[in-house]
Design a protein around this motif. Structure first.
Motif, PDB file in Angstrom:
ATOM      1  N   THR A 100       0.813  -1.221   0.000  1.00 60.41           N
ATOM      2  CA  THR A 100       0.000   0.000   0.000  1.00 60.41           C
ATOM      3  C   THR A 100       0.846   1.269   0.000  1.00 60.41           C
ATOM      4  OG1 THR A 100      -0.157  -0.176   2.420  1.00 60.41           O
ATOM      5  CG2 THR A 100      -1.991  -1.100   1.135  1.00 60.41           C
ATOM      6  N   THR A 101       2.095   1.153  -0.395  1.00 60.55           N
ATOM      7  CA  THR A 101       2.966   2.331  -0.438  1.00 60.55           C
ATOM      8  C   THR A 101       2.390   3.401  -1.364  1.00 60.55           C
ATOM      9  OG1 THR A 101       4.893   0.963   0.036  1.00 60.55           O
ATOM     10  CG2 THR A 101       5.311   3.143  -0.899  1.00 60.55           C
ATOM     11  N   ALA A 102       1.876   2.997  -2.510  1.00 61.39           N
ATOM     12  CA  ALA A 102       1.318   3.971  -3.464  1.00 61.39           C
ATOM     13  C   ALA A 102       0.102   4.678  -2.877  1.00 61.39           C
ATOM     14  CB  ALA A 102       0.946   3.276  -4.768  1.00 61.39           C
ATOM     15  N   ILE A 103      -0.691   3.977  -2.085  1.00 61.84           N
ATOM     16  CA  ILE A 103      -1.857   4.598  -1.444  1.00 61.84           C
ATOM     17  C   ILE A 103      -1.396   5.660  -0.451  1.00 61.84           C
ATOM     18  CG2 ILE A 103      -3.804   4.170   0.127  1.00 61.84           C
ATOM     19  CD1 ILE A 103      -4.075   1.390  -1.237  1.00 61.84           C
ATOM     20  N   TRP A 104      -0.395   5.326   0.350  1.00 56.17           N
ATOM     21  CA  TRP A 104       0.147   6.280   1.321  1.00 56.17           C
ATOM     22  C   TRP A 104       0.693   7.514   0.602  1.00 56.17           C
ATOM     23  CZ3 TRP A 104       0.009   6.013   6.613  1.00 56.17           C
ATOM     24  CH2 TRP A 104       0.745   6.985   7.309  1.00 56.17           C
ATOM     25  N   GLU A 105       1.448   7.281  -0.462  1.00 49.40           N
ATOM     26  CA  GLU A 105       2.035   8.396  -1.205  1.00 49.40           C
ATOM     27  C   GLU A 105       0.956   9.277  -1.834  1.00 49.40           C
ATOM     28  OE1 GLU A 105       4.685   6.342  -3.851  1.00 49.40           O
ATOM     29  OE2 GLU A 105       6.259   6.194  -2.325  1.00 49.40           O
TER      30      GLU A 105
END
Length: 128
Positions: free
Chosen positions: A37-42
């Motif tokens: 979920t790194t892209a969601i956080w970013e």
């Protein structure tokens, strides 16, 4: 709402955007990678930061009750839109994605309100 209070709120939103961006990149890297979920956080950090800057611009330039409505929409939109994305990224609870559009609609409402009633003192300069 006073200009000082609005500026402090905008500054707090900006501060939190930077903190959460750094926190996600460093302290939460393992959790976000495991959840994929790194892209969601970013994405949450990006929208958070952009709208913190918008809040600051409104706080420093807009006056009167017409400025309060977009300010409130942007603030609530960041809390709901970005907050749900941050929580989704940490917990991987997919149902949180159903809350995110409510925040997105609030962000859109803030932009629509600015379109409908821009701060006119910024749009027209008096010529000498």
């Amino acid at each position: 709402m006073t200009a000082v209070r609005a500026t402090r709120i905008a500054a707090a939103f900006g501060f939190l955007a930077v903190v959460l961006g750094a926190f996600g990149a460093h302290a939460l890297h393992g959790v976000l990678a495991a959840n994929q979920t790194t892209a969601i956080w970013e994405k949450a950090v990006m929208y958070h930061f952009i709208h913190a800057v918008v809040l600051l611009l409104l706080a420093l330039t807009a006056r009167g009750p017409l400025a309060t409505k977009p300010f409130l929409c942007f603030g609530a939109g960041v809390l709901i839109f970005c907050g749900s994305l941050y929580t989704l990224a940490l917990t991987n609870l997919k149902w949180l994605g159903a809350i995110t559009p409510v925040g997105g609609l609030l962000l859109l409402a803030g932009w629509a309100l600015l379109f409908a009633a821009p701060p006119t003192h910024l749009c027209h300069r008096e010529t000498p």
